[in-house]
Scaffold this motif. Structure first.
Motif, PDB file in Angstrom:
ATOM      1  N   ASP A   2       0.829  -1.204   0.000  1.00  0.00           N
ATOM      2  CA  ASP A   2       0.000   0.000   0.000  1.00  0.00           C
ATOM      3  C   ASP A   2       0.868   1.260   0.000  1.00  0.00           C
ATOM      4  O   ASP A   2       2.083   1.223   0.207  1.00  0.00           O
ATOM      5  N   ILE A   3       0.226   2.372  -0.236  1.00  0.00           N
ATOM      6  CA  ILE A   3       0.922   3.653  -0.388  1.00  0.00           C
ATOM      7  C   ILE A   3       1.611   4.060   0.912  1.00  0.00           C
ATOM      8  O   ILE A   3       2.700   4.629   0.884  1.00  0.00           O
ATOM      9  N   TRP A   4       1.009   3.752   2.039  1.00  0.00           N
ATOM     10  CA  TRP A   4       1.620   4.101   3.322  1.00  0.00           C
ATOM     11  C   TRP A   4       2.982   3.411   3.468  1.00  0.00           C
ATOM     12  O   TRP A   4       3.958   4.026   3.885  1.00  0.00           O
ATOM     13  N   ARG A  56       4.982  13.281   2.878  1.00  0.00           N
ATOM     14  CA  ARG A  56       3.810  13.617   3.702  1.00  0.00           C
ATOM     15  C   ARG A  56       2.520  13.077   3.065  1.00  0.00           C
ATOM     16  O   ARG A  56       1.633  12.591   3.764  1.00  0.00           O
ATOM     17  N   GLY A  57       2.427  13.182   1.753  1.00  0.00           N
ATOM     18  CA  GLY A  57       1.252  12.661   1.059  1.00  0.00           C
ATOM     19  C   GLY A  57       1.141  11.150   1.156  1.00  0.00           C
ATOM     20  O   GLY A  57       0.048  10.598   1.227  1.00  0.00           O
ATOM     21  N   SER A  64      -8.293   8.393   3.446  1.00  0.00           N
ATOM     22  CA  SER A  64      -9.041   9.079   2.391  1.00  0.00           C
ATOM     23  C   SER A  64      -8.307  10.324   1.893  1.00  0.00           C
ATOM     24  O   SER A  64      -8.574  10.804   0.798  1.00  0.00           O
ATOM     25  N   LYS A  65      -7.367  10.846   2.677  1.00  0.00           N
ATOM     26  CA  LYS A  65      -6.565  12.003   2.261  1.00  0.00           C
ATOM     27  C   LYS A  65      -5.190  11.595   1.730  1.00  0.00           C
ATOM     28  O   LYS A  65      -4.494  12.408   1.137  1.00  0.00           O
ATOM     29  N   ARG A  66      -4.804  10.360   1.958  1.00  0.00           N
ATOM     30  CA  ARG A  66      -3.498   9.856   1.535  1.00  0.00           C
ATOM     31  C   ARG A  66      -3.446   9.800   0.018  1.00  0.00           C
ATOM     32  O   ARG A  66      -4.448   9.600  -0.654  1.00  0.00           O
ATOM     33  N   PHE A  67      -2.247   9.977  -0.550  1.00  0.00           N
ATOM     34  CA  PHE A  67      -2.078   9.863  -1.995  1.00  0.00           C
ATOM     35  C   PHE A  67      -2.569   8.502  -2.489  1.00  0.00           C
ATOM     36  O   PHE A  67      -2.374   7.485  -1.828  1.00  0.00           O
ATOM     37  N   THR A  68      -3.133   8.522  -3.673  1.00  0.00           N
ATOM     38  CA  THR A  68      -3.373   7.271  -4.388  1.00  0.00           C
ATOM     39  C   THR A  68      -2.089   6.955  -5.154  1.00  0.00           C
ATOM     40  O   THR A  68      -1.194   7.800  -5.272  1.00  0.00           O
ATOM     41  N   ALA A  69      -2.008   5.761  -5.696  1.00  0.00           N
ATOM     42  CA  ALA A  69      -0.830   5.404  -6.492  1.00  0.00           C
ATOM     43  C   ALA A  69      -0.692   6.354  -7.680  1.00  0.00           C
ATOM     44  O   ALA A  69       0.417   6.800  -8.020  1.00  0.00           O
ATOM     45  N   GLU A  70      -1.810   6.684  -8.302  1.00  0.00           N
ATOM     46  CA  GLU A  70      -1.784   7.588  -9.453  1.00  0.00           C
ATOM     47  C   GLU A  70      -1.279   8.976  -9.050  1.00  0.00           C
ATOM     48  O   GLU A  70      -0.452   9.575  -9.740  1.00  0.00           O
TER      49      GLU A  70
END
Length: 132
Positions: A2-4, A56-57, A64-70
């Motif tokens: 995941d992005i995190w 940070r993103g 829901s505020k975290r960056f998506t992969a895109e």
């Protein structure tokens, strides 16, 4: 992945630190759950503003505020490239090449070219020395 988790890795690579540290597991888990972390100042590692925004993103606590992969792949820190912004060798201009070729073929340049070949051969294979 995941992005995190990408954010944790992105934080670690230049700093050699993990973003979440604690003396005990409880402290560590609290920092992870509540998203408490900061960039550590290290004079050896100068972290750009864009890099910090990127991390940070990725490490945004609220999914829901975290960056998506895109979004991450389109972030300026990822897309910026010095190759795209700096080209040390300009492409030749065909018009300019024609002008240079014409100038080299002009009669006044032919006499200069022939005198250069004559002077460069003086002294080669003979006992005569060329005048400086």
């Amino acid at each position: 992945c995941d992005i995190w988790a990408v954010g944790v890795i992105a934080y670690f690579v230049p700093t050699r630190w993990l973003p979440f540290l604690g003396k005990e597991k409880k402290q560590l888990f609290e920092k992870i759950v509540f998203g408490r972390w900061e960039f550590r100042d290290n004079p050896e590692t100068q972290l750009s503003f864009e890099y910090k925004k990127f991390v940070r993103g990725l490490l945004e606590q609220n999914p829901s505020k975290r960056f998506t992969a895109e979004q991450a792949l389109k972030h300026q820190w990822i897309t910026w490239s010095p190759v795209q912004t700096f080209n040390p060798e300009p492409k030749p201009d065909p018009q300019n090449l024609q002008e240079v070729a014409s100038a080299l073929q002009a009669p006044e340049n032919k006499s200069v070219a022939s005198s250069n070949t004559t002077s460069s051969s003086v002294g080669e294979g003979s006992d005569e020395e060329a005048d400086p």
